[in-house]
Design a protein around this motif. Structure first.
Motif, PDB file in Angstrom:
ATOM      1  N   ALA A 126      -4.438  -3.864   8.775  1.00 48.64           N
ATOM      2  CA  ALA A 126      -3.734  -3.960   7.338  1.00 48.64           C
ATOM      3  C   ALA A 126      -4.325  -3.060   6.408  1.00 48.64           C
ATOM      4  O   ALA A 126      -5.445  -2.892   6.323  1.00 48.64           O
ATOM      5  CB  ALA A 126      -3.704  -5.266   6.926  1.00 48.64           C
ATOM      6  N   GLY A 127      -3.362  -2.159   5.823  1.00 52.66           N
ATOM      7  CA  GLY A 127      -3.757  -1.352   4.984  1.00 52.66           C
ATOM      8  C   GLY A 127      -4.487  -0.161   5.476  1.00 52.66           C
ATOM      9  O   GLY A 127      -5.118   0.655   4.590  1.00 52.66           O
ATOM     10  N   GLY A 146       0.830  -1.304  -0.094  1.00 55.35           N
ATOM     11  CA  GLY A 146      -0.029   0.125  -0.068  1.00 55.35           C
ATOM     12  C   GLY A 146       0.844   1.226  -0.192  1.00 55.35           C
ATOM     13  O   GLY A 146       0.172   2.402  -0.062  1.00 55.35           O
ATOM     14  N   VAL A 147       1.952   1.253  -0.007  1.00 56.09           N
ATOM     15  CA  VAL A 147       3.067   2.466  -0.026  1.00 56.09           C
ATOM     16  C   VAL A 147       3.837   2.331  -1.374  1.00 56.09           C
ATOM     17  O   VAL A 147       4.305   1.432  -1.695  1.00 56.09           O
ATOM     18  CB  VAL A 147       3.822   2.392   1.051  1.00 56.09           C
ATOM     19  N   GLY A 148       4.050   3.664  -1.890  1.00 58.19           N
ATOM     20  CA  GLY A 148       4.806   3.643  -3.124  1.00 58.19           C
ATOM     21  C   GLY A 148       6.166   3.196  -2.866  1.00 58.19           C
ATOM     22  O   GLY A 148       6.898   3.240  -1.882  1.00 58.19           O
ATOM     23  N   VAL A 149       6.852   2.357  -3.990  1.00 59.28           N
ATOM     24  CA  VAL A 149       8.063   1.441  -3.866  1.00 59.28           C
ATOM     25  C   VAL A 149       8.977   2.546  -3.465  1.00 59.28           C
ATOM     26  O   VAL A 149      10.100   2.172  -3.150  1.00 59.28           O
ATOM     27  CB  VAL A 149       8.352   0.793  -5.126  1.00 59.28           C
ATOM     28  N   TRP A 169       3.627   6.656   9.673  1.00 57.47           N
ATOM     29  CA  TRP A 169       3.261   5.817  10.783  1.00 57.47           C
ATOM     30  C   TRP A 169       2.018   5.488  10.717  1.00 57.47           C
ATOM     31  O   TRP A 169       1.050   6.161  10.273  1.00 57.47           O
ATOM     32  CB  TRP A 169       3.761   6.594  11.871  1.00 57.47           C
ATOM     33  N   SER A 170       1.786   4.449  11.382  1.00 58.09           N
ATOM     34  CA  SER A 170       0.241   4.012  11.521  1.00 58.09           C
ATOM     35  C   SER A 170      -0.413   4.815  12.182  1.00 58.09           C
ATOM     36  O   SER A 170      -0.140   5.197  13.443  1.00 58.09           O
ATOM     37  CB  SER A 170       0.448   2.569  12.204  1.00 58.09           C
ATOM     38  N   ALA A 171      -1.820   5.039  11.809  1.00 56.74           N
ATOM     39  CA  ALA A 171      -2.968   5.832  12.468  1.00 56.74           C
ATOM     40  C   ALA A 171      -3.740   4.990  12.976  1.00 56.74           C
ATOM     41  O   ALA A 171      -4.919   5.439  13.563  1.00 56.74           O
ATOM     42  CB  ALA A 171      -3.440   6.809  11.518  1.00 56.74           C
ATOM     43  N   THR A 172      -3.680   3.658  12.796  1.00 59.90           N
ATOM     44  CA  THR A 172      -4.697   2.674  13.536  1.00 59.90           C
ATOM     45  C   THR A 172      -4.175   1.903  14.497  1.00 59.90           C
ATOM     46  O   THR A 172      -4.734   0.928  15.019  1.00 59.90           O
ATOM     47  CB  THR A 172      -5.315   2.063  12.304  1.00 59.90           C
ATOM     48  N   GLN A 228     -10.249   2.810  14.713  1.00 58.23           N
ATOM     49  CA  GLN A 228      -9.148   2.254  15.567  1.00 58.23           C
ATOM     50  C   GLN A 228      -8.957   0.628  15.549  1.00 58.23           C
ATOM     51  O   GLN A 228     -10.203  -0.026  15.655  1.00 58.23           O
ATOM     52  CB  GLN A 228      -9.545   2.775  16.884  1.00 58.23           C
ATOM     53  N   ALA A 229      -7.914   0.100  15.667  1.00 57.64           N
ATOM     54  CA  ALA A 229      -7.644  -1.152  15.793  1.00 57.64           C
ATOM     55  C   ALA A 229      -7.989  -1.738  17.299  1.00 57.64           C
ATOM     56  O   ALA A 229      -7.841  -0.843  18.127  1.00 57.64           O
ATOM     57  CB  ALA A 229      -6.459  -1.634  15.415  1.00 57.64           C
ATOM     58  N   ALA A 230      -8.536  -2.844  17.380  1.00 58.62           N
ATOM     59  CA  ALA A 230      -8.896  -3.429  18.579  1.00 58.62           C
ATOM     60  C   ALA A 230      -7.624  -3.641  19.312  1.00 58.62           C
ATOM     61  O   ALA A 230      -6.709  -4.272  18.689  1.00 58.62           O
ATOM     62  CB  ALA A 230      -9.988  -4.619  18.647  1.00 58.62           C
ATOM     63  N   ALA A 231      -7.601  -3.336  20.600  1.00 59.96           N
ATOM     64  CA  ALA A 231      -6.174  -3.560  21.294  1.00 59.96           C
ATOM     65  C   ALA A 231      -6.128  -5.033  21.748  1.00 59.96           C
ATOM     66  O   ALA A 231      -6.978  -5.721  21.909  1.00 59.96           O
ATOM     67  CB  ALA A 231      -6.243  -2.802  22.628  1.00 59.96           C
TER      68      ALA A 231
END
Length: 408
Positions: free
Chosen positions: A325-326, A180-183, A335-338, A405-408
């Motif tokens: 994921a994604g 999901g991120v540019g190479v 950085w992850s925001a989830t 938000q991802a579950a902890a």
């Protein structure tokens, strides 16, 4: 009617921009041109803008509260025309300011013409181009000073910055992504990070006494920074160009071995902070005490937190914890925001090398009483912040939450 107004605005603006570009060579006409392009025409366009907004605002839907509201607002041709006049007025005003400031700074008029064109076509891009011209002499002086302090690291850091230009072009032309991120995102990040590390090390080496320069420790630090930097950036860029992962890649024995060597290289690069800290602690008597202490503490913290976070990422098998994921990522940093992200404390650790010495220099210049105590306090707060970021990362909590938000 609105098509006629649109054409009228363009008919006024285009000759004004041409006159602005030619003004330095028109002698006594220059003040008149500047008054016209900087005051008369923007005021006229502003009055037309006010009339359009006052007349058609109530008839149009939308507003400025959200992107969809702005989109709805400019569906009305009257307000769309007002937006065009807004663009023309402000850009011409900024272009005239560029002309005045450029003359005051002694910038060659021919160099301002591309800034005018970019301002007319792309607004803020032209302003950024002018600001780059404005600070160019100071940047050149800074580059010469870094080169004087440590030529090899200065060249290496500058070369990495130069290589970022074709990499940025490649990122613009190449739509491929990896997870999901540019190479090209990771190569660009490492080019910038290693360059900053090399240039900072060059600057700090220049603060050591002349009789302590060029010894075995300095030569070893320079050699390790350049060798590990070339290896890290080179391999990551190669993998990016191939559209393959450089980190945590277990597709073949080759990739496993290379990833292991990258770990050794990254640890060795961070470890160069320790002998440099020792040199300052042992031979930095001539430096201001708060600055000297801040450099030593910053370099030690760079190794402890930077390398420590890198090891934590490797042991965890990735930088994120509990992330979707994604999921959403913070702009620029990635950085992850989830979920939690160990790259946050790693970033803070690596950049202690710059931030704490800068704080120590400011404390020294301000002649603050108890300067060393202030440095210790700042270092303690900074270390506490890094520990807090570790805690949040392992708890699966993002620095800034965006989206679900991802579950902890």
């Amino acid at each position: 009617m609105f098509d006629s107004l649109f054409s009228a605005g363009s008919t006024v603006a285009l000759p004004a921009w041409a006159a602005l570009g030619a003004a330095p060579w028109l002698g006594r006409a220059k003040p008149v041109i500047w008054a016209t392009t900087g005051i008369v025409i923007p005021v006229g366009l502003g009055l037309a803008y006010w009339w359009l907004m006052a007349t058609y605002w109530s008839a149009a839907g939308g507003g400025y509260s959200s992107l969809s509201a702005v989109h709805a607002l400019f569906q009305h041709p009257g307000l769309l025309t007002a937006g065009w006049f807004h663009y023309l007025a402000f850009d011409l005003f900024v272009g005239t300011w560029i002309a005045r400031e450029g003359e005051r700074a002694g910038i060659a008029p021919v160099l301002l013409i591309p800034c005018f064109a970019l301002t007319f076509l792309f607004g803020p891009v032209g302003l950024l181009a002018f600001l780059a011209l404005r600070v160019a002499p100071a940047c050149m002086a800074l580059a010469r000073e870094v080169h004087r302090r440590q030529p090899q690291l200065a060249w290496f850091g500058g070369l990495l910055l130069a290589v970022m230009v074709p990499a940025l072009v490649a990122a613009w032309l190449d739509p491929r992504t990896l997870n999901g991120v540019g190479v090209w995102v990771k190569p660009l990040k490492f080019m910038a990070s290693v360059s900053l590390y090399a240039l900072t090390t060059a600057w700090l080496l220049g603060d050591l006494p002349r009789e302590r320069r060029g010894g075995r420790i300095e030569r070893a630090v320079v050699a390790v920074v350049i060798a590990t930097g070339v290896f890290e950036v080179g391999y990551i860029t190669l993998q990016g160009a191939l559209g393959q992962a450089s980190h945590f890649n277990e597709d073949s024995t080759f990739h496993i071995v290379m990833y292991s060597l990258m770990g050794v290289g990254a640890l060795s690069l961070n470890a160069t902070a320790l002998p440099l800290a020792w040199l300052f602690a042992r031979h930095g008597d001539a430096l201001a005490a708060p600055y000297r202490l801040a450099v030593v503490l910053g370099l030690v913290l760079t190794f402890v937190a930077g390398a420590g976070a890198g090891i934590a990422i490797s042991q965890h098998g990735g930088s994120t914890i509990g992330a979707i994921a994604g999921g959403a990522m913070l702009p620029l940093f990635g950085w992850s925001a989830t979920g939690g992200d160990l790259r946050v404390p790693h970033f803070l650790g690596v950049h202690a090398q710059q931030l704490l010495p800068l704080a120590g220099a400011l404390i020294s210049v301000s002649l603050m009483p108890w300067g060393r105590a202030a440095v210790w306090l700042l270092t303690g707060l900074y270390a506490a912040l890094i520990l807090r970021m570790f805690s949040l990362a392992y708890a699966g909590v993002p620095l800034i939450a965006l989206g679900v938000q991802a579950a902890a």
